[in-house]
Design an enzyme around this catalytic site. Structure first.
Site, PDB file in Angstrom:
ATOM      1  N   GLU A 125       0.858  -1.178   0.000  1.00 55.15           N
ATOM      2  CA  GLU A 125       0.000   0.000   0.000  1.00 55.15           C
ATOM      3  C   GLU A 125       0.897   1.231   0.000  1.00 55.15           C
ATOM      4  O   GLU A 125       1.793   1.355   0.842  1.00 55.15           O
ATOM      5  CB  GLU A 125      -0.914   0.002   1.219  1.00 55.15           C
ATOM      6  CG  GLU A 125      -1.890  -1.168   1.234  1.00 55.15           C
ATOM      7  CD  GLU A 125      -2.723  -1.200   2.494  1.00 55.15           C
ATOM      8  OE1 GLU A 125      -3.931  -0.894   2.411  1.00 55.15           O
ATOM      9  OE2 GLU A 125      -2.175  -1.526   3.560  1.00 55.15           O
ATOM     10  N   ASP A 143     -15.490  -4.875   0.054  1.00 52.97           N
ATOM     11  CA  ASP A 143     -15.126  -4.694   1.461  1.00 52.97           C
ATOM     12  C   ASP A 143     -16.379  -4.897   2.313  1.00 52.97           C
ATOM     13  O   ASP A 143     -17.419  -4.292   2.042  1.00 52.97           O
ATOM     14  CB  ASP A 143     -14.566  -3.295   1.704  1.00 52.97           C
ATOM     15  CG  ASP A 143     -13.256  -3.055   0.976  1.00 52.97           C
ATOM     16  OD1 ASP A 143     -12.586  -4.049   0.617  1.00 52.97           O
ATOM     17  OD2 ASP A 143     -12.908  -1.880   0.759  1.00 52.97           O
TER      18      ASP A 143
END
Length: 246
Positions: free
Chosen positions: A8, A128
């Site tokens: 990330e 998600d």
């Protein structure tokens, strides 16, 4: 099943997020390009790169991502801020193996379906899930959608895979059960990639035997040295004919 290392990126740095909060990242003092090369050298078959700045609309890490793609020698799937067909095409043109689409899929499901038709087996849907519902915008906003029903909305699209993130497990609010991941994997034909539940090698061992699980994203556990990538790959590896094709 394959283990997919995750990097990330925020403001040029490798980070992991605490409960998805962009304003409170855990910073890792490593060079992202070097770490990506190390993951590839350790045997990774794919690499997952998330551009958190692009996702939030506050800049991008495009130059770093392009350098990683050029140097790692393995396919990369890119996530973060893909909201238009032109942007998807641009990412693929720069060498990405796959593009991951998340929040935009809730706002405009037809965008994902059209992208998949234009780029079959190169689009990954990201879902998600928090407390039983799909959430968007960096986990901040809940929707009315349940994960299985939402995933089934895309059944006709030639997706490469579906990433399912168990936010309860990721945030430490559960024990990392594979229940949510296996429920979605059972309900769809597209291969499922588990995210958010790998903290130990035991988690890899459990996921390996869940039907229709093609891979697991692993980020924080690798950066914090909970285990080495080579160990995870050895546990996850199945017979060659069962491995996720590249």
């Amino acid at each position: 099943m394959i283990v997919i290392p995750t990097i990330e990126l925020q403001k040029g740095h490798c980070v992991t997020l605490n409960r998805g909060r962009l304003d409170e990242p855990e910073l890792w003092h490593v060079d992202p390009v070097q770490r990506a090369v190390e993951f590839a050298a350790a045997g990774a078959e794919w690499l997952h790169l998330t551009d958190l700045d692009a996702a939030s609309g506050d800049g991008s890490n495009e130059a770093i991502i392009e350098e990683i793609i050029l140097k790692v020698g393995i396919p990369c799937q890119l996530a973060g801020g893909y909201r238009t067909l032109d942007h998807v095409a641009a990412g693929l043109d720069k060498g990405a193996g796959r593009i991951v689409i998340g929040s935009a899929a809730v706002r405009d499901p037809d965008f994902v379906k059209e992208a998949a038709k234009l780029h079959p087996d190169q689009i990954v849907l990201s879902i998600d899930v928090y407390q039983g519902h799909v959430v968007v915008n960096g986990w901040r906003d809940a929707t009315v959608f349940e994960p299985v029903n939402f995933a089934r909305e895309f059944e006709g699209a030639p997706l490469a895979a579906i990433v399912v993130t168990d936010i309860d497990a990721y945030a430490g609010d559960s024990d990392g059960s594979v229940g949510l991941i296996s429920m979605v994997a059972d309900a769809v034909r597209s291969p499922v990639i588990a995210s958010g539940i790998v903290r130990s090698l035991d988690d890899i061992s459990r996921l390996k035997y869940v039907r229709n699980i093609a891979g697991a994203l692993v980020g924080h556990a690798l950066f914090s040295k909970m285990f080495e990538l080579e160990e995870a790959i050895a546990i996850a590896r199945r017979d060659p004919e069962e491995r996720w094709p590249t």
